[in-house]
Design a protein around this motif. Structure first.
Motif, PDB file in Angstrom:
ATOM      1  N   LEU A  51       0.820  -1.213   0.000  1.00 50.77           N
ATOM      2  CA  LEU A  51       0.000   0.000   0.000  1.00 50.77           C
ATOM      3  C   LEU A  51       0.854   1.263   0.000  1.00 50.77           C
ATOM      4  CD1 LEU A  51      -2.930  -0.982   2.402  1.00 50.77           C
ATOM      5  CD2 LEU A  51      -2.912  -0.845  -0.097  1.00 50.77           C
ATOM      6  N   GLY A  52       2.109   1.137   0.431  1.00 54.28           N
ATOM      7  CA  GLY A  52       3.020   2.281   0.347  1.00 54.28           C
ATOM      8  C   GLY A  52       3.232   2.705  -1.099  1.00 54.28           C
ATOM      9  N   ILE A  53       3.079   1.740  -2.008  1.00 50.88           N
ATOM     10  CA  ILE A  53       3.176   2.028  -3.440  1.00 50.88           C
ATOM     11  C   ILE A  53       2.135   3.066  -3.852  1.00 50.88           C
ATOM     12  CG2 ILE A  53       2.830   1.034  -5.749  1.00 50.88           C
ATOM     13  CD1 ILE A  53       5.371   0.045  -4.675  1.00 50.88           C
ATOM     14  N   SER A  54       0.974   3.045  -3.180  1.00 52.89           N
ATOM     15  CA  SER A  54      -0.116   3.949  -3.546  1.00 52.89           C
ATOM     16  C   SER A  54       0.308   5.408  -3.443  1.00 52.89           C
ATOM     17  CB  SER A  54      -1.343   3.700  -2.656  1.00 52.89           C
ATOM     18  OG  SER A  54      -1.055   3.978  -1.291  1.00 52.89           O
ATOM     19  N   VAL A  55       1.220   5.708  -2.517  1.00 49.95           N
ATOM     20  CA  VAL A  55       1.704   7.090  -2.370  1.00 49.95           C
ATOM     21  C   VAL A  55       2.371   7.544  -3.664  1.00 49.95           C
ATOM     22  CG1 VAL A  55       3.294   8.608  -1.128  1.00 49.95           C
ATOM     23  CG2 VAL A  55       2.006   6.864   0.118  1.00 49.95           C
ATOM     24  N   HIS A  56       3.244   6.685  -4.199  1.00 53.37           N
ATOM     25  CA  HIS A  56       3.948   7.022  -5.436  1.00 53.37           C
ATOM     26  C   HIS A  56       2.990   7.072  -6.628  1.00 53.37           C
ATOM     27  CE1 HIS A  56       7.547   6.298  -3.087  1.00 53.37           C
ATOM     28  NE2 HIS A  56       7.122   5.092  -2.800  1.00 53.37           N
ATOM     29  N   TYR A  59       0.818  10.523  -6.430  1.00 54.01           N
ATOM     30  CA  TYR A  59       1.454  11.777  -6.856  1.00 54.01           C
ATOM     31  C   TYR A  59       1.907  11.719  -8.314  1.00 54.01           C
ATOM     32  CZ  TYR A  59       6.130   9.769  -5.658  1.00 54.01           C
ATOM     33  OH  TYR A  59       7.268   9.000  -5.563  1.00 54.01           O
ATOM     34  N   SER A  60       2.141  10.495  -8.819  1.00 56.61           N
ATOM     35  CA  SER A  60       2.509  10.378 -10.232  1.00 56.61           C
ATOM     36  C   SER A  60       1.311  10.677 -11.129  1.00 56.61           C
ATOM     37  CB  SER A  60       3.055   8.975 -10.525  1.00 56.61           C
ATOM     38  OG  SER A  60       4.268   8.738  -9.844  1.00 56.61           O
ATOM     39  N   ILE A  61       0.144  10.110 -10.789  1.00 52.23           N
ATOM     40  CA  ILE A  61      -1.065  10.337 -11.573  1.00 52.23           C
ATOM     41  C   ILE A  61      -1.513  11.795 -11.500  1.00 52.23           C
ATOM     42  CG2 ILE A  61      -3.539   9.825 -11.706  1.00 52.23           C
ATOM     43  CD1 ILE A  61      -2.935   6.963 -10.991  1.00 52.23           C
ATOM     44  N   ILE A  68       8.175  16.899  -9.034  1.00 51.73           N
ATOM     45  CA  ILE A  68       9.288  16.373  -8.243  1.00 51.73           C
ATOM     46  C   ILE A  68      10.486  16.080  -9.140  1.00 51.73           C
ATOM     47  CG2 ILE A  68      10.059  14.429  -6.811  1.00 51.73           C
ATOM     48  CD1 ILE A  68       7.217  14.185  -5.764  1.00 51.73           C
ATOM     49  N   SER A  69      10.211  15.509 -10.315  1.00 52.33           N
ATOM     50  CA  SER A  69      11.298  15.153 -11.227  1.00 52.33           C
ATOM     51  C   SER A  69      12.027  16.385 -11.753  1.00 52.33           C
ATOM     52  CB  SER A  69      10.757  14.330 -12.405  1.00 52.33           C
ATOM     53  OG  SER A  69       9.909  15.126 -13.230  1.00 52.33           O
ATOM     54  N   LEU A 136       8.597   7.672 -10.946  1.00 51.66           N
ATOM     55  CA  LEU A 136       8.785   8.895 -11.723  1.00 51.66           C
ATOM     56  C   LEU A 136       9.146   8.546 -13.162  1.00 51.66           C
ATOM     57  CD1 LEU A 136      10.760  11.334  -9.366  1.00 51.66           C
ATOM     58  CD2 LEU A 136       8.367  11.462 -10.056  1.00 51.66           C
ATOM     59  N   SER A 137      10.039   7.567 -13.325  1.00 50.52           N
ATOM     60  CA  SER A 137      10.454   7.170 -14.667  1.00 50.52           C
ATOM     61  C   SER A 137       9.317   6.504 -15.422  1.00 50.52           C
ATOM     62  CB  SER A 137      11.663   6.231 -14.601  1.00 50.52           C
ATOM     63  OG  SER A 137      11.333   5.019 -13.938  1.00 50.52           O
ATOM     64  N   MET A 138       8.533   5.674 -14.721  1.00 52.60           N
ATOM     65  CA  MET A 138       7.430   4.978 -15.374  1.00 52.60           C
ATOM     66  C   MET A 138       6.340   5.941 -15.833  1.00 52.60           C
ATOM     67  SD  MET A 138       7.939   1.665 -15.612  1.00 52.60           S
ATOM     68  CE  MET A 138       9.632   2.150 -16.012  1.00 52.60           C
ATOM     69  N   PHE A 139       5.972   6.886 -14.957  1.00 58.26           N
ATOM     70  CA  PHE A 139       4.844   7.766 -15.249  1.00 58.26           C
ATOM     71  C   PHE A 139       5.222   9.029 -16.024  1.00 58.26           C
ATOM     72  CE2 PHE A 139       2.750   4.998 -12.313  1.00 58.26           C
ATOM     73  CZ  PHE A 139       1.403   5.073 -12.629  1.00 58.26           C
ATOM     74  N   THR A 140       6.500   9.233 -16.263  1.00 59.54           N
ATOM     75  CA  THR A 140       6.901  10.395 -17.067  1.00 59.54           C
ATOM     76  C   THR A 140       7.542   9.991 -18.391  1.00 59.54           C
ATOM     77  OG1 THR A 140       9.041  10.515 -15.912  1.00 59.54           O
ATOM     78  CG2 THR A 140       7.251  11.872 -15.058  1.00 59.54           C
ATOM     79  N   VAL A 141       7.994   8.749 -18.475  1.00 56.91           N
ATOM     80  CA  VAL A 141       8.670   8.305 -19.695  1.00 56.91           C
ATOM     81  C   VAL A 141       7.881   7.207 -20.416  1.00 56.91           C
ATOM     82  CG1 VAL A 141      10.766   7.286 -20.675  1.00 56.91           C
ATOM     83  CG2 VAL A 141      10.931   8.871 -18.744  1.00 56.91           C
ATOM     84  N   VAL A 142       7.510   6.166 -19.686  1.00 52.29           N
ATOM     85  CA  VAL A 142       6.843   5.016 -20.298  1.00 52.29           C
ATOM     86  C   VAL A 142       5.354   5.275 -20.524  1.00 52.29           C
ATOM     87  CG1 VAL A 142       6.251   2.578 -20.028  1.00 52.29           C
ATOM     88  CG2 VAL A 142       8.502   3.417 -19.290  1.00 52.29           C
TER      89      VAL A 142
END
Length: 209
Positions: A51-56, A59-61, A68-69, A136-142
């Motif tokens: 569930l800690g993943i949900s934080v990332h 903010y990515s979505i 941040i990036s 950050l890399s997944m949601f800004t690049v991929v």
């Protein structure tokens, strides 16, 4: 699912798989919880990590991940908070008197609440700069900015479930009596080794560019 989104998912799933196999703070946390406190505590810690993943994801979505990036200061603040937390966990392990399992009942050792186990896992992942960099890399690049929110939400849910399942599996393996009994022979040295690893990870995070 359209071809473009399937392509994104395959890349995300592959990267997630490799990230989970890579030893880091979350892995060290699960090892410690499994050996020191047993299966129940480790499973709650695994749920916390998942569930800690949900934080990332959130903010990515929301697009904060892009901010941040682009902000070295903001990212460094997150990085140093995570580093301090890892070092704190390491110091706590160094101060431990070690583990000693009762031969008659190796299912329990020390007492720790389910909430504390969950919180430890949640904070370990939420404050993990490695996870921050990954998403950050997944949601800004991929993942394209025009990808529908429900698709991005599906990606996020997959990451949460995959993480929880993986660390729960590790918990079940590491909390076996034979495994815990093996580690208990090392007593205080096990905690000191884990503590040194956590401190080393914290320092690596703090001084990484």
């Amino acid at each position: 699912m359209e071809a473009i989104y399937l392509h994104q998912f395959i890349i995300l799933a592959g990267a997630m798989f490799l990230a989970l196999l890579s030893p880091g703070p979350d892995f060290a946390m699960i090892v410690k919880q499994s050996i020191t406190y047993g299966k129940r505590s480790s499973i709650f810690t695994s749920i916390g990590i998942g569930l800690g993943i949900s934080v990332h994801i959130i903010y990515s979505i929301l697009g904060i991940g892009l901010i941040i990036s682009k902000s070295i200061i903001l990212f460094n603040i997150i990085k140093y908070i995570g580093a301090v937390y890892l070092i704190y966990l390491g110091i706590q392990s160094l101060k431990s008197k070690g583990i000693k399992l009762d031969d008659k009942d190796k299912s329990t050792n020390k007492e720790i609440s389910d909430l504390k186990s969950f919180t430890s896992g949640f904070l370990c992942n939420a404050l993990n700069p490695k996870a921050t960099l990954f998403f950050l890399s997944m949601f800004t690049v991929v993942i394209d900015i025009h990808t529908p929110l429900y698709i991005q939400g599906f990606y996020g849910l997959f990451c949460i479930l995959a993480t929880t399942v993986w660390f729960t599996f590790l918990s079940l393996v590491l909390s076996q009596n034979k495994v815990r009994g093996f580690f208990s022979k090392f007593g205080v040295w096990f905690d000191r080794t884990v503590g040194a690893i956590l401190i080393a990870l914290g320092l690596k995070v703090a001084f990484s560019k």
